[in-house]
Write a protein that holds these residues in place. Sequence first.
Motif, PDB file in Angstrom:
ATOM      1  N   ALA A  33     -16.186  12.766  60.525  1.00 21.04           N
ATOM      2  CA  ALA A  33     -15.502  12.208  59.357  1.00 21.04           C
ATOM      3  C   ALA A  33     -14.038  11.897  59.668  1.00 21.04           C
ATOM      4  CB  ALA A  33     -15.605  13.179  58.182  1.00 21.04           C
ATOM      5  N   ARG A  34     -13.379  12.761  60.421  1.00 24.83           N
ATOM      6  CA  ARG A  34     -11.985  12.499  60.799  1.00 24.83           C
ATOM      7  C   ARG A  34     -11.877  11.219  61.615  1.00 24.83           C
ATOM      8  NH1 ARG A  34     -11.914  18.061  62.051  1.00 24.83           N
ATOM      9  NH2 ARG A  34     -11.917  17.581  64.298  1.00 24.83           N
ATOM     10  N   GLU A  35     -12.837  10.995  62.501  1.00 27.42           N
ATOM     11  CA  GLU A  35     -12.810   9.782  63.321  1.00 27.42           C
ATOM     12  C   GLU A  35     -12.969   8.539  62.454  1.00 27.42           C
ATOM     13  OE1 GLU A  35     -12.459   8.049  67.209  1.00 27.42           O
ATOM     14  OE2 GLU A  35     -12.133  10.086  66.451  1.00 27.42           O
ATOM     15  N   ILE A  36     -13.833   8.611  61.468  1.00 23.47           N
ATOM     16  CA  ILE A  36     -14.037   7.460  60.579  1.00 23.47           C
ATOM     17  C   ILE A  36     -12.768   7.177  59.787  1.00 23.47           C
ATOM     18  CG2 ILE A  36     -15.332   6.659  58.563  1.00 23.47           C
ATOM     19  CD1 ILE A  36     -17.736   8.249  59.802  1.00 23.47           C
ATOM     20  N   ARG A  37     -12.091   8.221  59.341  1.00 22.05           N
ATOM     21  CA  ARG A  37     -10.831   8.012  58.622  1.00 22.05           C
ATOM     22  C   ARG A  37      -9.787   7.346  59.522  1.00 22.05           C
ATOM     23  NH1 ARG A  37     -11.551  13.559  57.287  1.00 22.05           N
ATOM     24  NH2 ARG A  37     -12.718  13.795  55.330  1.00 22.05           N
ATOM     25  N   ALA A  38      -9.904   7.596  60.838  1.00 22.90           N
ATOM     26  CA  ALA A  38      -8.929   7.011  61.761  1.00 22.90           C
ATOM     27  C   ALA A  38      -9.162   5.524  61.989  1.00 22.90           C
ATOM     28  CB  ALA A  38      -8.972   7.747  63.097  1.00 22.90           C
ATOM     29  N   VAL A  39     -10.364   5.036  61.713  1.00 23.81           N
ATOM     30  CA  VAL A  39     -10.670   3.627  61.997  1.00 23.81           C
ATOM     31  C   VAL A  39     -10.890   2.798  60.750  1.00 23.81           C
ATOM     32  CG1 VAL A  39     -11.655   4.214  64.244  1.00 23.81           C
ATOM     33  CG2 VAL A  39     -13.160   4.037  62.261  1.00 23.81           C
ATOM     34  N   ALA A  40     -10.967   3.414  59.573  1.00 25.59           N
ATOM     35  CA  ALA A  40     -11.242   2.657  58.343  1.00 25.59           C
ATOM     36  C   ALA A  40     -10.472   3.249  57.171  1.00 25.59           C
ATOM     37  CB  ALA A  40     -12.742   2.667  58.044  1.00 25.59           C
ATOM     38  N   ASP A  41     -10.007   2.373  56.306  1.00 22.83           N
ATOM     39  CA  ASP A  41      -9.270   2.802  55.125  1.00 22.83           C
ATOM     40  C   ASP A  41     -10.223   3.273  54.040  1.00 22.83           C
ATOM     41  OD1 ASP A  41      -6.837   2.098  56.277  1.00 22.83           O
ATOM     42  OD2 ASP A  41      -6.996   0.015  55.575  1.00 22.83           O
ATOM     43  N   PRO A  42      -9.745   4.134  53.145  1.00 24.96           N
ATOM     44  CA  PRO A  42     -10.582   4.548  52.010  1.00 24.96           C
ATOM     45  C   PRO A  42     -11.133   3.338  51.264  1.00 24.96           C
ATOM     46  CG  PRO A  42      -8.617   5.888  52.114  1.00 24.96           C
ATOM     47  CD  PRO A  42      -8.440   4.808  53.134  1.00 24.96           C
ATOM     48  N   GLY A  43     -12.353   3.455  50.806  1.00 29.04           N
ATOM     49  CA  GLY A  43     -13.025   2.360  50.128  1.00 29.04           C
ATOM     50  C   GLY A  43     -13.878   1.518  51.043  1.00 29.04           C
TER      51      GLY A  43
END
Length: 475
Positions: A33-43
Amino acid sequence: MITGERMAAVDANAAALGVPRKQLMESSGNAVAREIRAVADPGARVVVVAGRGNNGGDAFVAARFLDEYRVTTLLLGRAELIGTDIARENWDALRGADYDAREVTDSSGFDLPDADVIVDAMLGTGISGDLREPAATAARAINEADVTVVAVDVPSGFDADGGAHADNGIEADRVVTFHRTKPGLGDLAADVTVADIGIPAAAERFVGPGDVGLARPERRDGRAFVIGGGPYTGAPALAAQAALRAGMELSFVAAPESVAGEIQGYAEDLIVQPYGSDRLSPEQVDDLVDTAERHDDVVVLGPGLGTADETLEAARTFLESYTGPAVVDADALSIVPDLETDATLVCTPNRGELARMGGPDTDSLRETADEVADFAAELGHVVLAKGVDDVATDGERTRVCRAGSPGMTVGGTGDLLAGIVAALLEHADPLDAAAAAAFVNGRAGERLAPTASNGFLASEMLAEIPAALWGEADE
């Protein structure tokens, strides 16, 4: 760096130390999940494509940490076929909490939703090679999508032991791998993040159930060939019986004719091959080498041989001629330091024998494990040094085994260990066989300790070896 096979063993060791796989899965999912937050903005739109193993379970956890994103989780297959309890629990948590989680039961019906990020959690470190359906269809769709692909632990189709990647495997942009990087990941055209998921260093350092799983034979197979006896008869009989208890099909003992009957009398399960002498001498070596090589035996050389000059010369000649796997124990250890051989050796000295071979003279093998490793590197063979704690090392990798009980100071337990090593050496890497054998032998002693304390005999440990090797996972 750690292979996928070794990583599975470390996971099992961590669980034995009190850090269960469920807890590690929670940490792994959080790392994804941390990695996804690093590559994509909320929403952003995130699509998780998951298999039915623990790799999918890691992704199910990740989905729960991404409430600020629009997440769809696609399970390849039916939920009732999810392979582990912890992965199933995390799938049920998604469904019970009303997350968008769907089953894909037919590859022809696979439809990849629009996404900004795709999470590849189809296959983990335990499966490699060309992808089969439904993963093949899913991988084709993922690779054709013009979005960021994040792989969980390794891309699906990647061999975490050898580093090869299937032609139809996932082409990941980013990889979140756990604990340590895996061989070959650095060669991929992907950014690799190594996530600390809370595995204690002791899970790698200390031998545990995971190490036994690496070396445990799936079926009874192979022949042990114990070359021993002469001055002493119990030692070769114990080693040969331990090899049978640890999975060998047959166990032979080559011994002087003068003591062959006595050795046979210890157990009708042994096959004793007498030779016409009071002790091992160079005259017997050619026949012994021929027997061992012809039958692809795993040799145990040393128990009860004695230290007569001609016997040690015969042991040296045997190992100079033999090219297969051998466990060298007891009296035969003294000839190893100056030996030139093509054989694969596991040497099993106690602390005194280790010092006489040129290794460290120590009261605590655990505290001097690095020195034992240096000695093994110089020797060029695996060393399994026996003490309160055992140390198994090939000079590069070192394991410390804490299993055992005080009652194991009784004579004969080292002979059992040599036989167990031989049985596991039939199937496993020499270091893995040595480390696992130390644990199995120690657990056999621990199983007797509650009822016999310091009063049990090495022969009584024989009956505990199968449970220590195969049965404890089911208890």
